[in-house]
Design a protein around this motif. Sequence first.
Motif, PDB file in Angstrom:
ATOM      1  N   ALA A 140     -46.531 -39.531   9.741  1.00 59.66           N
ATOM      2  CA  ALA A 140     -45.939 -38.280  10.626  1.00 59.66           C
ATOM      3  C   ALA A 140     -46.879 -38.129  11.803  1.00 59.66           C
ATOM      4  CB  ALA A 140     -45.710 -37.017   9.939  1.00 59.66           C
ATOM      5  N   PRO A 141     -46.807 -37.713  12.775  1.00 62.41           N
ATOM      6  CA  PRO A 141     -45.403 -37.043  13.226  1.00 62.41           C
ATOM      7  C   PRO A 141     -44.245 -38.243  13.598  1.00 62.41           C
ATOM      8  CG  PRO A 141     -47.044 -36.617  15.042  1.00 62.41           C
ATOM      9  CD  PRO A 141     -47.645 -37.296  13.756  1.00 62.41           C
ATOM     10  N   ALA A 142     -42.940 -38.129  13.377  1.00 62.46           N
ATOM     11  CA  ALA A 142     -42.033 -39.066  13.919  1.00 62.46           C
ATOM     12  C   ALA A 142     -41.686 -38.928  15.236  1.00 62.46           C
ATOM     13  CB  ALA A 142     -41.077 -39.139  12.969  1.00 62.46           C
ATOM     14  N   ALA A 143     -41.484 -40.004  15.876  1.00 58.57           N
ATOM     15  CA  ALA A 143     -40.696 -39.789  17.255  1.00 58.57           C
ATOM     16  C   ALA A 143     -39.549 -39.541  17.067  1.00 58.57           C
ATOM     17  CB  ALA A 143     -40.795 -41.332  17.811  1.00 58.57           C
ATOM     18  N   PRO A 144     -38.616 -38.710  18.034  1.00 57.09           N
ATOM     19  CA  PRO A 144     -37.470 -38.185  18.110  1.00 57.09           C
ATOM     20  C   PRO A 144     -36.505 -39.439  17.904  1.00 57.09           C
ATOM     21  CG  PRO A 144     -38.779 -37.375  19.885  1.00 57.09           C
ATOM     22  CD  PRO A 144     -39.486 -38.348  19.257  1.00 57.09           C
ATOM     23  N   LEU A 145     -35.361 -39.058  16.903  1.00 56.33           N
ATOM     24  CA  LEU A 145     -34.314 -39.992  16.756  1.00 56.33           C
ATOM     25  C   LEU A 145     -33.312 -39.723  17.535  1.00 56.33           C
ATOM     26  CD1 LEU A 145     -33.808 -39.590  12.891  1.00 56.33           C
ATOM     27  CD2 LEU A 145     -34.633 -41.664  13.859  1.00 56.33           C
ATOM     28  N   ARG A 146     -33.254 -41.050  18.312  1.00 55.94           N
ATOM     29  CA  ARG A 146     -31.959 -41.028  19.457  1.00 55.94           C
ATOM     30  C   ARG A 146     -30.879 -41.933  18.931  1.00 55.94           C
ATOM     31  NH1 ARG A 146     -36.646 -39.902  22.736  1.00 55.94           N
ATOM     32  NH2 ARG A 146     -36.631 -38.016  23.537  1.00 55.94           N
ATOM     33  N   PHE A 147     -29.747 -41.603  19.083  1.00 58.58           N
ATOM     34  CA  PHE A 147     -28.611 -42.502  18.613  1.00 58.58           C
ATOM     35  C   PHE A 147     -27.871 -42.887  19.810  1.00 58.58           C
ATOM     36  CE2 PHE A 147     -29.810 -39.993  14.830  1.00 58.58           C
ATOM     37  CZ  PHE A 147     -29.507 -40.601  13.854  1.00 58.58           C
ATOM     38  N   ASP A 148     -27.755 -44.065  19.954  1.00 58.07           N
ATOM     39  CA  ASP A 148     -27.182 -44.567  20.974  1.00 58.07           C
ATOM     40  C   ASP A 148     -25.640 -44.965  20.634  1.00 58.07           C
ATOM     41  OD1 ASP A 148     -26.780 -47.061  19.365  1.00 58.07           O
ATOM     42  OD2 ASP A 148     -28.241 -48.411  20.533  1.00 58.07           O
ATOM     43  N   SER A 149     -24.617 -45.159  21.645  1.00 58.96           N
ATOM     44  CA  SER A 149     -23.326 -45.238  21.189  1.00 58.96           C
ATOM     45  C   SER A 149     -22.870 -46.124  19.864  1.00 58.96           C
ATOM     46  CB  SER A 149     -22.340 -45.903  22.417  1.00 58.96           C
ATOM     47  OG  SER A 149     -21.002 -46.168  22.004  1.00 58.96           O
ATOM     48  N   ASP A 150     -23.631 -47.257  19.567  1.00 57.73           N
ATOM     49  CA  ASP A 150     -23.099 -47.823  18.239  1.00 57.73           C
ATOM     50  C   ASP A 150     -23.716 -47.141  17.204  1.00 57.73           C
ATOM     51  OD1 ASP A 150     -21.893 -49.825  19.498  1.00 57.73           O
ATOM     52  OD2 ASP A 150     -23.355 -51.444  19.721  1.00 57.73           O
ATOM     53  N   ALA A 151     -24.934 -46.736  17.421  1.00 59.40           N
ATOM     54  CA  ALA A 151     -25.516 -46.019  16.193  1.00 59.40           C
ATOM     55  C   ALA A 151     -24.877 -44.723  16.053  1.00 59.40           C
ATOM     56  CB  ALA A 151     -27.093 -45.297  16.350  1.00 59.40           C
ATOM     57  N   HIS A 152     -24.359 -44.043  17.090  1.00 58.94           N
ATOM     58  CA  HIS A 152     -23.598 -42.681  16.829  1.00 58.94           C
ATOM     59  C   HIS A 152     -22.158 -42.930  16.237  1.00 58.94           C
ATOM     60  CE1 HIS A 152     -19.983 -40.314  18.145  1.00 58.94           C
ATOM     61  NE2 HIS A 152     -20.757 -39.255  18.046  1.00 58.94           N
ATOM     62  N   ASP A 153     -21.603 -44.016  16.456  1.00 53.98           N
ATOM     63  CA  ASP A 153     -20.298 -44.382  15.749  1.00 53.98           C
ATOM     64  C   ASP A 153     -20.501 -44.733  14.150  1.00 53.98           C
ATOM     65  OD1 ASP A 153     -18.932 -44.053  18.252  1.00 53.98           O
ATOM     66  OD2 ASP A 153     -18.699 -46.108  18.489  1.00 53.98           O
ATOM     67  N   GLY A 154     -21.553 -45.326  14.010  1.00 54.82           N
ATOM     68  CA  GLY A 154     -21.715 -45.892  12.596  1.00 54.82           C
ATOM     69  C   GLY A 154     -22.307 -44.522  11.949  1.00 54.82           C
ATOM     70  N   TYR A 155     -23.135 -43.701  12.441  1.00 50.60           N
ATOM     71  CA  TYR A 155     -23.506 -42.444  11.606  1.00 50.60           C
ATOM     72  C   TYR A 155     -22.131 -41.517  11.658  1.00 50.60           C
ATOM     73  CZ  TYR A 155     -25.574 -38.019  10.462  1.00 50.60           C
ATOM     74  OH  TYR A 155     -26.291 -36.896   9.836  1.00 50.60           O
ATOM     75  N   VAL A 156     -21.265 -41.376  12.672  1.00 52.59           N
ATOM     76  CA  VAL A 156     -20.063 -40.440  12.233  1.00 52.59           C
ATOM     77  C   VAL A 156     -19.230 -41.163  11.174  1.00 52.59           C
ATOM     78  CG1 VAL A 156     -17.890 -39.818  13.716  1.00 52.59           C
ATOM     79  CG2 VAL A 156     -20.302 -39.558  14.595  1.00 52.59           C
ATOM     80  N   HIS A 157     -19.028 -42.259  11.328  1.00 50.98           N
ATOM     81  CA  HIS A 157     -18.209 -43.096  10.229  1.00 50.98           C
ATOM     82  C   HIS A 157     -18.651 -42.470   8.801  1.00 50.98           C
ATOM     83  CE1 HIS A 157     -15.637 -45.667   7.911  1.00 50.98           C
ATOM     84  NE2 HIS A 157     -16.783 -46.100   7.423  1.00 50.98           N
TER      85      HIS A 157
ATOM     86  N   ALA B 270     -29.443 -27.170  19.618  1.00 47.25           N
ATOM     87  CA  ALA B 270     -30.614 -26.476  19.613  1.00 47.25           C
ATOM     88  C   ALA B 270     -31.435 -26.708  18.207  1.00 47.25           C
ATOM     89  CB  ALA B 270     -30.714 -24.788  19.599  1.00 47.25           C
ATOM     90  N   ASP B 271     -30.759 -26.814  17.288  1.00 49.80           N
ATOM     91  CA  ASP B 271     -31.393 -27.030  16.111  1.00 49.80           C
ATOM     92  C   ASP B 271     -31.778 -28.440  15.768  1.00 49.80           C
ATOM     93  OD1 ASP B 271     -32.489 -26.151  13.415  1.00 49.80           O
ATOM     94  OD2 ASP B 271     -30.973 -27.110  12.555  1.00 49.80           O
ATOM     95  N   ASP B 272     -30.898 -29.489  16.016  1.00 50.46           N
ATOM     96  CA  ASP B 272     -31.125 -30.862  15.970  1.00 50.46           C
ATOM     97  C   ASP B 272     -32.215 -31.255  16.845  1.00 50.46           C
ATOM     98  OD1 ASP B 272     -28.909 -31.160  14.281  1.00 50.46           O
ATOM     99  OD2 ASP B 272     -27.596 -31.839  15.763  1.00 50.46           O
ATOM    100  N   THR B 273     -32.521 -30.692  18.164  1.00 48.19           N
ATOM    101  CA  THR B 273     -33.295 -31.102  19.067  1.00 48.19           C
ATOM    102  C   THR B 273     -34.709 -30.438  18.812  1.00 48.19           C
ATOM    103  OG1 THR B 273     -31.621 -31.240  20.808  1.00 48.19           O
ATOM    104  CG2 THR B 273     -34.091 -31.243  21.498  1.00 48.19           C
ATOM    105  N   THR B 274     -34.727 -29.103  18.450  1.00 45.90           N
ATOM    106  CA  THR B 274     -36.020 -28.582  18.248  1.00 45.90           C
ATOM    107  C   THR B 274     -36.656 -28.600  17.107  1.00 45.90           C
ATOM    108  OG1 THR B 274     -35.075 -26.531  17.979  1.00 45.90           O
ATOM    109  CG2 THR B 274     -35.456 -27.057  20.091  1.00 45.90           C
TER     110      THR B 274
END
Length: 301
Positions: free
Chosen positions: A133-150, A199-203
């Motif tokens: 720690a501390p970790a870098a912010p997690l950012r989901f591109d289009s493919d990662a978003h789709d996989g996560y949502v599935h 707000a919560d996800d970001t901060t």
Amino acid sequence: MSVAADTSFTHFTRTAERAANQVISAYSTSFGLACRLLGSRHRQHVRNIYALVRVADELVDGVTAEAGLSYQEQCDALTHFIAETHRAVKLGYSSDLIIHAFAQTARTAGIDDSLIDPFFDSMRMDLGERSEAPAAPLRFDSDAHDGYVHGSAEVVGLMCLRVFMRDENIDDGDAAALEYGASRLGAAFQNINFLRDLADDTTRLGRSYLGTSDHLEDRDRMEWVSTIRAQLADANAVIPMLPRDARAAVRSALALFQALTDRIEQTTVDELYRHRVRVPDAVKAGLAARAVASTWMELHR
């Protein structure tokens, strides 16, 4: 007062179900309201699914970190939870009440690894990969978003669908249509929650599920609103194919998220980054009542 040996398993299972119900009461009044509209043969099973999903979600959304666990200990906690879930589904028992309740539902409705594994894959994504720690912010591109949502949402919709359809005989075409609708509804719910939780996800959590940029723009919000409306429409189209005792609950949940989408459409991105959009309880009750009335009219035409 002791429980007779031949009823001890049933007593334990009922206790596990009450624990699952407490999770819903503590974390989601909206989901609890929709569950009450389900037929009695479905209601507890869906609550059991929600409880397992919620506990796993809380594990990766800060509870373990706030308890003082290191990153590796958080990963170990999730690994243990996953292993115990698989073990319980195989054996039909767990000393963990929430997992035990889910296992009974999974075994009854045929919820197998094809749905369980993708869900936990998404939970692992929430923890990310880091050595310290501390970790870098997690950012989901289009493919990662789709996989996560599935994994985090579509398969949950499919789990509920297996509960609803476990006693039904339908052809492959209808089954495929229902699975598509359930997946689309789950995706819509998740995308709406991503916008509500900016707000919560970001901060607090340091995550960006809706793109790799540091800050969404209003045009991004409107694009997501359009996507969500299409997902909700696809889900709404297959509700008449569900068993009668599942339709009002699904309609109620869909109507609530339509109302949330309407509110998000009228809320700027800057406001979304400051507070969570909500639907008042009185409005929720009205939406539920209309869902019940609509279903009654559909069944009595």
